[in-house]
Design an enzyme around this catalytic site. Structure first.
Site, PDB file in Angstrom:
ATOM      1  N   GLY A 193       2.718   6.157   1.646  1.00 10.36           N
ATOM      2  CA  GLY A 193       3.449   6.073   3.174  1.00 10.36           C
ATOM      3  C   GLY A 193       4.824   5.389   3.245  1.00 10.36           C
ATOM      4  N   GLU A 206       6.023  -3.075   2.606  1.00  9.56           N
ATOM      5  CA  GLU A 206       5.058  -3.900   1.709  1.00  9.56           C
ATOM      6  C   GLU A 206       3.884  -2.946   1.235  1.00  9.56           C
ATOM      7  OE1 GLU A 206       1.702  -6.252   1.279  1.00  9.56           O
ATOM      8  OE2 GLU A 206       2.720  -7.328   3.184  1.00  9.56           O
ATOM      9  N   SER A 245       0.354   2.001   2.402  1.00  7.62           N
ATOM     10  CA  SER A 245       0.048   2.538   0.891  1.00  7.62           C
ATOM     11  C   SER A 245       1.741   3.022   0.302  1.00  7.62           C
ATOM     12  CB  SER A 245      -0.519   3.735   0.948  1.00  7.62           C
ATOM     13  OG  SER A 245       0.223   4.797   1.749  1.00  7.62           O
ATOM     14  N   CYS A 298      -3.601  -7.204   0.143  1.00 12.70           N
ATOM     15  CA  CYS A 298      -2.465  -6.926  -0.776  1.00 12.70           C
ATOM     16  C   CYS A 298      -2.171  -7.842  -1.747  1.00 12.70           C
ATOM     17  CB  CYS A 298      -1.207  -6.869   0.046  1.00 12.70           C
ATOM     18  SG  CYS A 298      -1.117  -8.096   1.331  1.00 12.70           S
TER      19      CYS A 298
HETATM   20  P1  NAP Z   1      -0.852   3.960   5.046  1.00 12.71           P
HETATM   21  O1  NAP Z   1      -1.515   5.189   4.854  1.00 12.71           O
HETATM   22  O2  NAP Z   1       0.397   4.125   4.202  1.00 12.71           O
HETATM   23  O3  NAP Z   1      -0.727   3.876   6.591  1.00 12.71           O
HETATM   24  C1  NAP Z   1      -0.013   2.811   7.217  1.00 12.71           C
HETATM   25  C2  NAP Z   1       0.841   3.510   8.344  1.00 12.71           C
HETATM   26  O4  NAP Z   1       1.641   4.467   7.895  1.00 12.71           O
HETATM   27  C3  NAP Z   1       0.050   4.314   9.226  1.00 12.71           C
HETATM   28  O5  NAP Z   1       0.558   4.050  10.625  1.00 12.71           O
HETATM   29  C4  NAP Z   1       0.214   5.675   8.880  1.00 12.71           C
HETATM   30  O6  NAP Z   1       0.029   6.596  10.002  1.00 12.71           O
HETATM   31  C5  NAP Z   1       1.534   5.709   8.382  1.00 12.71           C
HETATM   32  N1  NAP Z   1       1.940   6.548   7.538  1.00 12.71           N
HETATM   33  C6  NAP Z   1       1.497   6.798   6.309  1.00 12.71           C
HETATM   34  N2  NAP Z   1       2.033   7.636   5.644  1.00 12.71           N
HETATM   35  C7  NAP Z   1       3.003   8.102   6.264  1.00 12.71           C
HETATM   36  C8  NAP Z   1       3.730   9.343   5.790  1.00 12.71           C
HETATM   37  N3  NAP Z   1       3.928   9.794   4.853  1.00 12.71           N
HETATM   38  N4  NAP Z   1       4.881   9.574   6.863  1.00 12.71           N
HETATM   39  C9  NAP Z   1       4.384   8.779   8.074  1.00 12.71           C
HETATM   40  N5  NAP Z   1       3.963   7.915   8.264  1.00 12.71           N
HETATM   41  C10 NAP Z   1       2.736   7.576   7.620  1.00 12.71           C
HETATM   42  O7  NAP Z   1      -1.855   2.603   4.653  1.00 12.71           O
HETATM   43  P2  NAP Z   1      -3.336   2.327   5.370  1.00 12.71           P
HETATM   44  O8  NAP Z   1      -3.904   3.445   6.095  1.00 12.71           O
HETATM   45  O9  NAP Z   1      -3.018   1.061   5.588  1.00 12.71           O
HETATM   46  O10 NAP Z   1      -4.094   2.245   3.960  1.00 12.71           O
HETATM   47  C11 NAP Z   1      -3.975   3.119   2.926  1.00 12.71           C
HETATM   48  C12 NAP Z   1      -3.735   2.521   1.474  1.00 12.71           C
HETATM   49  O11 NAP Z   1      -2.706   1.604   1.673  1.00 12.71           O
HETATM   50  C13 NAP Z   1      -4.754   1.739   0.832  1.00 12.71           C
HETATM   51  O12 NAP Z   1      -5.700   2.238   0.133  1.00 12.71           O
HETATM   52  C14 NAP Z   1      -4.103   0.769  -0.111  1.00 12.71           C
HETATM   53  O13 NAP Z   1      -3.756   1.298  -1.249  1.00 12.71           O
HETATM   54  C15 NAP Z   1      -2.707   0.309   0.591  1.00 12.71           C
HETATM   55  N6  NAP Z   1      -2.415  -0.748   1.417  1.00 12.71           N
HETATM   56  C16 NAP Z   1      -1.513  -1.669   0.880  1.00 12.71           C
HETATM   57  C17 NAP Z   1      -1.445  -2.753   1.462  1.00 12.71           C
HETATM   58  C18 NAP Z   1      -0.544  -3.767   0.952  1.00 12.71           C
HETATM   59  O14 NAP Z   1      -0.357  -4.685   1.495  1.00 12.71           O
HETATM   60  N7  NAP Z   1      -0.126  -3.748  -0.130  1.00 12.71           N
HETATM   61  C19 NAP Z   1      -2.095  -3.057   2.599  1.00 12.71           C
HETATM   62  C20 NAP Z   1      -2.910  -2.121   3.307  1.00 12.71           C
HETATM   63  C21 NAP Z   1      -2.993  -0.889   2.728  1.00 12.71           C
HETATM   64  P3  NAP Z   1      -1.577   6.862  10.611  1.00 12.71           P
HETATM   65  O15 NAP Z   1      -1.947   5.564  11.349  1.00 12.71           O
HETATM   66  O16 NAP Z   1      -1.563   8.151  11.187  1.00 12.71           O
HETATM   67  O17 NAP Z   1      -2.419   6.937   9.287  1.00 12.71           O
END
Ligand code: NAP
Length: 527
Positions: free
Chosen positions: A246, A266, A243, A303
């Site tokens: 993140g 990404e 995200s 993505c």
């Molecule tokens: P995410 O919530 O960003 O998590 C990705 C990784 O980063 C996980 O290991 C997460 O830990 C960690 N993380 C997230 N926020 C963090 C923070 N503030 N500090 C430290 N670590 C952090 O992404 P996601 O779970 O894959 O998907 C959620 C959203 O991401 C989707 O709704 C979508 O919008 C977006 N997404 C985008 C793409 C792309 O390629 N553009 C791909 C996938 C997802 P945890 O394991 O503990 O959650």
């Protein structure tokens, strides 16, 4: 899974995590999957990062052939996991068997592709400028440049590619290829899949005699593990897919360290699709069918999902819109990866409705708790220009069709968009002149520009760019897919007047690595 398999892996050792617990959830049923995976403490993160730093010097210096064999061994170890890997990934992600089998093939294929890259040696970008002792007014020293491994890399696995973009995915493969140890933070949505992939890497490390700290795998019961890892002084770069929130949080941590480090994140892209009047008139219904298939593929969790269609109006718009409506109505609901991603999708769709955007079509519904109903909305260019929130990514099978009366309006609309992974153009020969007007703007906005296709389906190939200006990625000079991904984890070093015996092998006169080198500015291939 056995107790040993649920433990963290730190430099070849299995250690029980004690800081909370991570459990997968079957998104099809909503049920928690046992067993639990223990979360890492700050001391565990420190141990893994230090072990990676200890390994970095030896691993960086391994011969290209040895690293290539290591990458190939990881691929073989993943294949040897057999159905257990696919079954576990299906349970944790809800993704279908055929998709995961294909993703395993892609994962092993990219490991083997990076083995070929390592052997080729072109990635080191070797330049040798021999000394010119007689040059006037001053002699020139002997200078030799090679790109070398940057050091330990923290890799954050992605939720939507549990194999190809996770523990042994593209970031890890390119970091290993460069000669960088990896500390992987498993995505909490698929801890069991991560454990199996991590075990495959650990066995390859041992079998190939790589230093133990070359690889570690950690679980995090909350975000602190990722924060500790990115803040750790031994970590020299970060690979992330996820995200925007993140990615930007990790970028801030990396930038505020005493020694800031690069984060290759990404994050967020709506991948605009420009439909030109000639293409719509010639084959509007066919484009609509392909658009619906791309939008709904994998519950829209790519993505490169086509979130925004820019319809440059002309004859045939009605047929296009009707075909989209029919296609979406026939699209069954599909299970999303996690309850959180499903919740975010519902919120995103609801936000469009709340802003008064008109629905064009909705897909089938389902009683399953984390199934997404496909949805397409439509609006006009003025509304999109007036409301930046309409340009936000909705991760899932939702799209927005924007009507533009002419190319000048499409240009204004593009101008207002953020950086994108892809922009797709659908056009006939008669549209080329219109497209030419937009090309200078399009090239500023996207990492990959494609014609008469959709961005979903990313080839792993030397010419692929899976990156783009912010916020599609944190650093638009790079790609996370394709062989150029190795460049993210390299750093150029110049050796000036260095005795032959102290040079890295790649820079020695006799070219023992047999790699292409640029000598005095001229590319020279090994004899
Ligand atoms: P995410 O919530 O960003 O998590 C990705 C990784 O980063 C996980 O290991 C997460 O830990 C960690 N993380 C997230 N926020 C963090 C923070 N503030 N500090 C430290 N670590 C952090 O992404 P996601 O779970 O894959 O998907 C959620 C959203 O991401 C989707 O709704 C979508 O919008 C977006 N997404 C985008 C793409 C792309 O390629 N553009 C791909 C996938 C997802 P945890 O394991 O503990 O959650």
């Amino acid at each position: 899974m056995s107790a040993a398999e649920t433990a963290m892996l730190i430099a070849g050792e299995r250690l029980e995590g004690t800081e909370g617990a991570v459990r997968g959830i079957d998104p099809r049923s909503g049920e928690t999957i046992e067993p639990a995976f223990g979360g890492a403490t700050e001391a565990d993160v420190d141990r893994a990062a230090r072990a990676a730093a200890d390994a970095a010097r030896t691993f960086r210096a391994t011969a290209p052939e040895a690293r290539a064999v290591f990458l190939e061994t990881i691929a073989s170890e993943i294949e040897a996991l057999g159905d257990a890997l696919i079954d576990r990934a299906m349970t944790e992600t809800g993704l279908p068997q055929a998709r995961l089998q294909g993703e395993r093939g892609r994962t092993c294929g990219q490991l083997r592709l990076f083995a070929r890259v390592v052997r080729d040696g072109g990635w080191m970008d070797v330049r040798i400028d021999p000394a010119q002792p007689d040059r006037q007014p001053l002699p020139r020293p002997d200078m030799r440049l090679a790109k070398l491994a940057i050091g330990p890399v923290a890799v954050f696995g992605a939720s939507n590619f549990p194999l190809a973009f996770s523990v042994a995915g593209g970031d890890t493969a390119s970091a290993f290829a460069a000669g960088c140890p990896v500390v992987a933070k498993a995505h909490s949505a698929h801890p069991g899949t991560s454990a199996l992939m991590g075990g495959a890497i650990a066995r390859a490390v041992a079998a190939c005699g790589m230093p133990a700290g070359t690889f570690s795998l950690l679980y995090g019961a909350d975000y602190r593990v990722g924060e500790w890892l990115v803040a750790h002084p031994a970590i020299k770069a970060v690979g992330f897919t996820g995200s925007r929130g993140g990615g930007t949080a990790l970028m801030q941590i990396a930038a505020s360290r005493p020694e800031p480090i690069p984060v290759y994140a990404e994050m967020s892209s709506i991948n605009p699709v420009l439909l030109f009047p000639g293409a719509i008139a010639a084959r509007g219904a066919a484009i609509a069918a392909a658009y619906v298939a791309s939008l709904a593929m994998g519950a829209g969790q790519f993505c490169t999902n086509p979130g925004l269609v820019v319809l440059i109006e002309g004859s045939g718009d009605t047929a296009f819109r009707e075909a989209v409506a029919g296609g979406i109505a026939a699209t069954p609901a599909a299970t999303m990866l996690t309850p959180g991603i499903h919740g975010a999708y519902l919120k995103g769709v609801e936000a469009l409705r709340a802003r008064g955007v008109a629905p064009l079509a909705a897909g089938g519904t389902s009683a399953n708790p984390h199934d997404a109903t496909a949805a397409v909305f439509e609006t006009d260019a003025d509304a999109l220009l007036a409301d930046p929130a309409l340009r936000d990514e909705i991760f899932g099978p939702a799209g927005l069709v924007v009507r533009c009366p002419d190319v000048a309006t499409a240009a204004r609309l593009l101008e207002g968009l953020e950086g994108q992974l892809t922009i797709a153009l659908h056009m006939e020969a008669a549209d080329h002149a219109l497209a030419a007007d937009l090309m200078p703007l399009i090239v500023e906005k996207a990492g990959r520009i494609l014609v008469n296709g959709f961005g979903t389906g990313v080839e792993v190939a030397p010419a692929m760019v899976h990156g783009g200006p912010y916020p599609s990625t944190s650093d638009g000079r790079s790609t996370s897919v394709g062989t150029l991904a190795i460049d993210r984890f390299l750093r150029p070093v110049c050796y000036q007047d260095m005795p032959e015996g102290l040079l890295p092998a790649a820079l020695r006169d006799d070219n023992p690595c047999r790699i292409p080198r640029r000598i005095d500015g001229t590319l020279t291939l090994p004899a």
